[in-house]
Design a protein around this motif. Sequence first.
Motif, PDB file in Angstrom:
ATOM      1  N   GLN A 137     104.012  -2.902 117.963  1.00 55.41           N
ATOM      2  CA  GLN A 137     105.164  -2.812 118.931  1.00 55.41           C
ATOM      3  C   GLN A 137     105.358  -4.849 119.562  1.00 55.41           C
ATOM      4  OE1 GLN A 137     107.641  -0.650 120.564  1.00 55.41           O
ATOM      5  NE2 GLN A 137     108.282  -2.637 120.923  1.00 55.41           N
ATOM      6  N   ALA A 185     102.602  -5.449 113.358  1.00 51.40           N
ATOM      7  CA  ALA A 185     104.224  -5.087 113.225  1.00 51.40           C
ATOM      8  C   ALA A 185     105.091  -5.860 112.089  1.00 51.40           C
ATOM      9  CB  ALA A 185     104.338  -6.152 114.953  1.00 51.40           C
ATOM     10  N   SER A 211     101.643  -8.500 120.221  1.00 54.36           N
ATOM     11  CA  SER A 211     101.398  -7.115 119.484  1.00 54.36           C
ATOM     12  C   SER A 211     100.466  -6.208 120.248  1.00 54.36           C
ATOM     13  CB  SER A 211     100.484  -6.968 117.977  1.00 54.36           C
ATOM     14  OG  SER A 211     100.492  -5.184 117.970  1.00 54.36           O
TER      15      SER A 211
END
Length: 466
Positions: A384, A426, A379
Amino acid sequence: MSSYRNKAINNLDIRCNNNNYNAPAVKNKIILATGLCFGLSSVLLSGCGNVLAESNQNPTASGSSQSTNPSTAKPKSLVGYSYGSRPLYLVDDMDNSPLKTQLKSCEGQTAMKSDFSISHRGAPLQYPEHTYDSYLAAARMGAGILECDVAFTKDKQLVCRHAQNDLHTTTNILATPLAKKCSTPPKFDAKGQLTNADKIECRTSDITLSEFKSLRGKMDAGNTKAKTLEQYMNATAPWRTDLYSQNGKLLSLEEHIKLTESLGLKHTPELKTPAEKMPFGNYTQDQYRKQLIDTYKRAGVPADKVFAQSFDIEDVKYWLKNNPDFAKNAVYLIDDSNETAQGKTFDKNDPTTWKHSMQQLKTMGINIIAPATWLLVTSDGKGQMMPSEYAKEANKAGLKIITWSIERSGPLANGGGWYYTGLEDAINNDGDLMSFIDVLAQEVGVMGIFSDWPATVTYYANCKGL
């Protein structure tokens, strides 16, 4: 609608729902040509579509009367594939994104088998692992490959169990007279209370194949603080279920092979590291390695349909040397327990912490690696997800990648646990699982994903054309 048309659809309904494919393929073609499947429910249409499509591929296929007992009934070579409701539950729970829109648009698609979808121990999110019912459920969810974790019995026969020493949590052995044969059987005080719940251990090597077959599989669980056997055995996690634990038929490796072949699927046996110190009597590790491959040869299964796996790199090396045809698809299973450099703490983004470089693995002759999911995805710290250095280096070395396992955790609101290590920012809801799968498939480039509920991966694979 005419009575003739009604009768035809009713007959087709029975065949599709019961998988009693008694009509010759030519009749199926006529039915398809006249559009009699049109207007049926989406679930039935999915089943019909597969019956018709596979009948066209196998003009001689026909069904026969079978036992109604699901634990003993011989499976059909043709099954109707179905997703059930879970994949779309996950899609509905996704954050708004182009991926969600695309996956949502596939809601009406016909379920199809996919080799990208690999059954992990059957379908143990809800079915007892490594049981007939669990495997059949996975096949009906479109898994193209079925796994049998391989262990050996006291009489050196191969059976499907995740570990050689898990019978006390995955079967009903403690409720049978065979409990006395366990390596560490249950003990009780003068009042009849269980005193060693945290130490009980029952191994496949404690009993013979015949005795093993007398047991019944259950959901994998054990209450190590229990004071009674009932408390110990009735410990299924609240996010699983005992609804499908009534039969629990256990399988030998030979039976698993016959079942997988009858379903037209591929095989991925995993040679489990023995709990016993080898050699076990006069039974050596090399004999164990050889016996696994020989079982597939004896059954006439082509080498290219078998993905033999192990966490022990020496097992893979043995197959490379002695079974080069099967070794082409041999899979080296990886997590931090077997691929951490000495004196280091494993870091998926730091190659200096890895026991072997990817190029070293490739040079050994290994073609396929199977790291745990969390080793392959990292991540950016802002929610993301992206490929880890581990994944990038594997791709750079030309290694093919399989990964394990999704749908093995409870609700993902708290990050999902071990299988999502390092992805807490995430992964925060169930729908994020679909995004996770997408990163593994599209950015990491895995060739398949193990799942405890194969329908989830099958839905994604069908939608993406994998």
